[in-house]
Design an enzyme around this catalytic site. Structure first.
Site, PDB file in Angstrom:
ATOM      1  N   LEU A  55      -7.674  15.043  -0.514  1.00 22.62           N
ATOM      2  CA  LEU A  55      -7.375  16.284  -1.218  1.00 22.62           C
ATOM      3  C   LEU A  55      -6.170  16.203  -2.156  1.00 22.62           C
ATOM      4  CD1 LEU A  55      -7.939  19.274  -1.683  1.00 22.62           C
ATOM      5  CD2 LEU A  55      -6.561  19.783   0.347  1.00 22.62           C
ATOM      6  N   LYS A  82     -10.335   2.124  14.151  1.00 20.88           N
ATOM      7  CA  LYS A  82      -9.051   2.590  14.693  1.00 20.88           C
ATOM      8  C   LYS A  82      -9.152   2.740  16.211  1.00 20.88           C
ATOM      9  CE  LYS A  82      -6.949   2.506  10.839  1.00 20.88           C
ATOM     10  NZ  LYS A  82      -5.952   1.475  10.585  1.00 20.88           N
ATOM     11  N   SER A  94      -4.962   6.749  13.568  1.00 20.08           N
ATOM     12  CA  SER A  94      -5.246   7.925  12.744  1.00 20.08           C
ATOM     13  C   SER A  94      -5.715   9.082  13.609  1.00 20.08           C
ATOM     14  CB  SER A  94      -6.362   7.551  11.763  1.00 20.08           C
ATOM     15  OG  SER A  94      -6.908   8.696  11.167  1.00 20.08           O
ATOM     16  N   ALA A  95      -5.499  10.280  13.123  1.00 19.58           N
ATOM     17  CA  ALA A  95      -6.018  11.467  13.805  1.00 19.58           C
ATOM     18  C   ALA A  95      -7.544  11.435  13.860  1.00 19.58           C
ATOM     19  CB  ALA A  95      -5.552  12.721  13.083  1.00 19.58           C
ATOM     20  N   TYR A 128     -15.041   3.521   9.916  1.00 16.29           N
ATOM     21  CA  TYR A 128     -13.575   3.462   9.752  1.00 16.29           C
ATOM     22  C   TYR A 128     -12.888   3.954  11.029  1.00 16.29           C
ATOM     23  CZ  TYR A 128      -8.888   4.981   8.555  1.00 16.29           C
ATOM     24  OH  TYR A 128      -7.526   5.193   8.586  1.00 16.29           O
ATOM     25  N   GLY A 140       0.821  -1.212   0.000  1.00 14.92           N
ATOM     26  CA  GLY A 140       0.000   0.000   0.000  1.00 14.92           C
ATOM     27  C   GLY A 140       0.853   1.259   0.000  1.00 14.92           C
ATOM     28  N   ASN A 184      -2.296  13.823   8.082  1.00 17.43           N
ATOM     29  CA  ASN A 184      -2.690  13.602   6.673  1.00 17.43           C
ATOM     30  C   ASN A 184      -1.480  13.272   5.799  1.00 17.43           C
ATOM     31  OD1 ASN A 184      -4.894  15.114   7.989  1.00 17.43           O
ATOM     32  ND2 ASN A 184      -5.824  15.022   5.970  1.00 17.43           N
ATOM     33  N   PRO A 217     -20.099  16.160   4.322  1.00 17.06           N
ATOM     34  CA  PRO A 217     -20.623  15.762   5.632  1.00 17.06           C
ATOM     35  C   PRO A 217     -19.533  15.092   6.485  1.00 17.06           C
ATOM     36  CG  PRO A 217     -22.073  14.984   3.881  1.00 17.06           C
ATOM     37  CD  PRO A 217     -20.860  15.564   3.204  1.00 17.06           C
ATOM     38  N   PHE A 231      -0.215  -2.315   8.823  1.00 11.32           N
ATOM     39  CA  PHE A 231      -0.868  -1.293   7.990  1.00 11.32           C
ATOM     40  C   PHE A 231      -2.177  -1.807   7.396  1.00 11.32           C
ATOM     41  CE2 PHE A 231       3.719  -0.215   7.161  1.00 11.32           C
ATOM     42  CZ  PHE A 231       3.703   1.084   7.645  1.00 11.32           C
ATOM     43  N   ASP A 267      -4.217 -12.702   2.715  1.00 11.57           N
ATOM     44  CA  ASP A 267      -5.079 -11.868   3.555  1.00 11.57           C
ATOM     45  C   ASP A 267      -4.668 -12.060   5.011  1.00 11.57           C
ATOM     46  OD1 ASP A 267      -7.474 -11.006   5.114  1.00 11.57           O
ATOM     47  OD2 ASP A 267      -8.326 -10.771   3.103  1.00 11.57           O
TER      48      ASP A 267
END
Ligand code: NAD
Ligand code: UD1
Length: 343
Positions: A205, A158, A130-131, A154, A11, A184, A298, A86, A59
């Site tokens: 983004l 985490k 993650s943040a 999601y 990834g 990010n 949203p 990961f 997997d």
């Protein structure tokens, strides 16, 4: 010397971490189901790393596939000393549509990895958090002691993943975990040979802006310009993926040396708006990025950036690459691989 096992190794972040680990002198073995990555990443890793990657296609929910990794590492290296996990599905919107798939893949995968580690006597794990676990932060910059809240499946995977590991540690002190909360991740390896290759329309983004710059999309839709930020557009803490990769090297060293767990933000501490990023990318690519203001997305928040001090105090790691370098490296990857790995 025992190797490091990377799950989700082909990834975006896994492939960059693979190279960072090799540069730091570690041997690496990777496993990935290729559900969200291309096997061509392996050719690029051979080219950049100067040796053929040791890789198992499988997997992480499949115990036999993980056992194969441990066995292979036993013959190729001196076993496995630690795991960086990961492998996960990561699209927030999709997680709202397919919550069960996210719970099963991300939490089932984590459990399966821990069970394999237990079978093989390995106790150090770096977890990709993650943040997103901070939800809508009450104050900025965000420290690791801020309140935690998940706002979508999601994010729940985490948050629950972190809780599950903390529970394990409490029952058995031989486990040591590094909970790395990424802000990010953007950019690409400076060679331009590996980078982020999202399938379909990019959700995030920078990959979207990159596709505008290369002419695949007409303009950037800026999701909201009435946020409580200096220019009204959302502010985030963009971190170069190579800095992030080096953060994993630092975390693995910390676990090996300190023999205790650690929770840290991996960010730069600097927030940039959507318009800042579009402008910086335009400069890197030497072209204008047309923008169109669109309604808010949203679930989005005004601003989110890290207090990265703890990562430096504990593991001696800090981000060194700025926004111009993130954009220049992303552009090198995007412009020389307009169709990603399928080019
Ligand atoms: P990615 O999709 O590029 O990489 C994840 C890899 O895991 C993919 O190659 C995919 O094929 C593999 N995978 C997924 N489920 C698997 C399974 N069950 N078994 C084996 N392989 C499986 O995503 P990434 O951006 O490299 O993210 C890596 C990790 O970092 C993820 O856990 C993600 O949630 C986390 N993270 C990413 C970001 C981000 O913005 N990129 C931010 C915070 C946290
Ligand atoms: C997204 C995820 C978050 C994850 C993070 C990691 C969502 C809702 N959240 O957050 O869970 O941890 O990535 O990288 O997906 N933007 C636009 N136009 C676009 C795309 C984005 O204006 O086409 C804006 C967004 O409104 C936001 C900023 O750009 O203000 C960054 O968006 P994105 O890259 O998706 O990251 P996050 O929203 O931080």
């Amino acid at each position: 010397m025992p190797a490091i096992l990377l799950t989700g190794a082909t990834g975006y972040i896994g492939s960059h971490t693979w190279l960072a680990l090799q540069s730091a002198g570690f041997d690496v073995i990777g496993v990935d189901s290729l559900v969200n990555s291309s096997p061509k990443v392996l050719d690029r890793l051979t080219e950049l790393g100067g040796r053929e990657p040791v890789f198992v296609e499988g997997d992480v929910r499949d115990a036999a596939a993980l056992d194969r990794c441990f066995e292979l590492a036993g013959t190729r290296f001196g076993g496995i000393s630690a795991v960086v996990h990961f492998a996960a599905l990561k699209a927030v919107g999709e997680s709202n549509e397919r919550p069960l798939d996210y719970y099963e893949n991300n939490l089932g995968g984590l459990l399966s990895v821990c069970q394999a580690m237990k079978r093989h006597g390995v106790t150090d794990l770096v977890f990709s958090s993650s943040a997103t676990v901070y939800g809508k932060p009450e104050s900025l910059p965000i420290t690791e002691s801020a309140a935690l809240k998940a706002t979508n499946p999601y994010g729940q995977t985490k948050l629950i993943g972190e809780e599950l590991l903390r529970g394990l540690e409490q029952c058995d002190a031989s486990w040591h975990f590094a909970y790395l909360r990424y802000f990010n991740p953007v950019g690409a390896h400076p060679s331009g040979r590996i980078g982020e290759d999202p399938r379909g329309i990019p959700n995030n983004l920078m990959p979207y802006v990159a596709q505008v710059a290369v002419g695949k999309r007409a303009h950037l839709n800026v999701f909201g310009n009435d946020y409580d930020t200096p220019d009204g557009t959302g502010v985030r803490d963009y971190i170069h993926v190579c800095d992030l990769a080096e953060g994993h090297v630092a975390a693995l060293r910390y676990l090996a040396e300190q023999k205790r767990s650690l929770t840290v933000n991996l960010g730069t501490g600097q927030g940039y708006s959507v318009l800042d990023l579009a402008r910086a990318y335009g400069e890197a690519a030497d072209r204008e990025i047309p923008v169109v203001f669109a309604p808010r997305r949203p679930g989005d928040i005004d601003a989110c950036y890290a207090d990265p001090a703890k990562a430096f105090e504990t593991m001696g790691w800090r981000a060194t690459r700025g926004l111009a370098e993130m954009c220049a490296d992303s552009w090198r990857w995007q412009s020389s691989n307009p169709n990603g790995f399928e080019a």
